[in-house]
Design an enzyme around this catalytic site. Structure first.
Site, PDB file in Angstrom:
ATOM      1  NE  ARG A  32      -4.452   1.441   1.825  1.00  0.00           N
ATOM      2  CZ  ARG A  32      -4.331   2.147   0.712  1.00  0.00           C
ATOM      3  NH1 ARG A  32      -5.250   1.999  -0.238  1.00  0.00           N
ATOM      4  NH2 ARG A  32      -3.333   2.971   0.528  1.00  0.00           N
ATOM      5  CB  CYS A  92      -0.979  -0.019   1.173  1.00  0.00           C
ATOM      6  SG  CYS A  92      -0.194   0.058   2.800  1.00  0.00           S
ATOM      7  CG  ASP A 126      -5.253   5.936   2.369  1.00  0.00           C
ATOM      8  OD1 ASP A 126      -5.217   5.596   3.569  1.00  0.00           O
ATOM      9  OD2 ASP A 126      -4.445   6.723   1.855  1.00  0.00           O
TER      10      ASP A 126
HETATM   11  P1  4NP Z   1      -1.786   2.891   4.046  1.00  0.00           P
HETATM   12  O1  4NP Z   1      -2.416   4.260   4.601  1.00  0.00           O
HETATM   13  O2  4NP Z   1      -1.305   3.176   2.638  1.00  0.00           O
HETATM   14  O3  4NP Z   1      -2.932   1.949   4.076  1.00  0.00           O
HETATM   15  O4  4NP Z   1      -0.662   2.528   4.985  1.00  0.00           O
HETATM   16  C1  4NP Z   1      -1.707   5.460   4.606  1.00  0.00           C
HETATM   17  C2  4NP Z   1      -0.856   5.734   5.650  1.00  0.00           C
HETATM   18  C3  4NP Z   1      -0.153   6.934   5.683  1.00  0.00           C
HETATM   19  C4  4NP Z   1      -0.318   7.841   4.662  1.00  0.00           C
HETATM   20  C5  4NP Z   1      -1.166   7.547   3.607  1.00  0.00           C
HETATM   21  C6  4NP Z   1      -1.851   6.362   3.580  1.00  0.00           C
HETATM   22  N1  4NP Z   1       0.359   9.089   4.724  1.00  0.00           N
HETATM   23  O5  4NP Z   1       0.134   9.907   3.828  1.00  0.00           O
HETATM   24  O6  4NP Z   1       1.171   9.306   5.632  1.00  0.00           O
END
Ligand code: 4NP
Length: 156
Positions: free
Chosen positions: A16, A10, A126
């Protein structure tokens, strides 16, 4: 059953994909041959960190303890894993650009391609800027997809 080496990917590698990693690890625990599961991210915002606290809390409520430390996807990952699962369209585009060969690119699959028929989503949204429902939705989708990853491996 064919044992699989599966990498979930991800953006942040704190919501995720580390949840997917632990769900599949727990669902495949005790299978022989042994499965290998890991996760990684495409963004460098959280390298070295444990998963987001909110995701750890929601996952724990379902019995999953998340201990992964955030890392970036590497070129070697395309060698090391049999299946590389992307959570949404932008991750899949990133992975397809990063794949070092046609053979490597063939390992990439959308998580949504493992959802059961009739699923209401075509990606894993997300949850980072969402509330509790966003985290619960992600866990529901990941549990469904992981069950079908195992099922598909059993059919090969
Ligand atoms: P992930 O969620 O891709 O599911 O781990 C996110 C976690 C952090 C960020 C974006 C999405 N961020 O921009 O820091």
């Amino acid at each position: 059953m064919k044992a699989m080496k599966v990498l979930f990917v991800c953006l942040g590698n704190i919501c995720r994909s580390p949840a997917a990693e632990e769900i599949l690890r727990s669902m495949t625990a005790g299978l022989s041959p042994e499965w290998s599961v890991d996760s990684a991210g495409t963004g460098r915002y959280h390298i070295g960190e444990l998963p987001d606290r909110r995701m750890r809390v929601h996952a724990l409520q379902r019995g999953y303890t998340l201990t992964h430390h955030c890392r970036l996807v590497t070129t070697e990952d395309f060698e090391d894993f049999d299946l590389i699962v992307g959570m949404d369209a932008s991750i899949l585009t990133w992975l397809r650009h990063a794949a070092p060969s046609v053979e490597a690119a063939r390992k990439i699959r959308p998580m949504a391609s493992f959802f059961s028929p009739g699923a209401r989503y075509d990606h894993v949204p997300d949850p980072y800027y969402e509330g509790s429902e966003g985290f619960e939705l992600v866990l529901d989708l990941l549990e469904d997809g992981c069950r079908n990853i195992i099922k598909e491996a059993g059919e090969e």
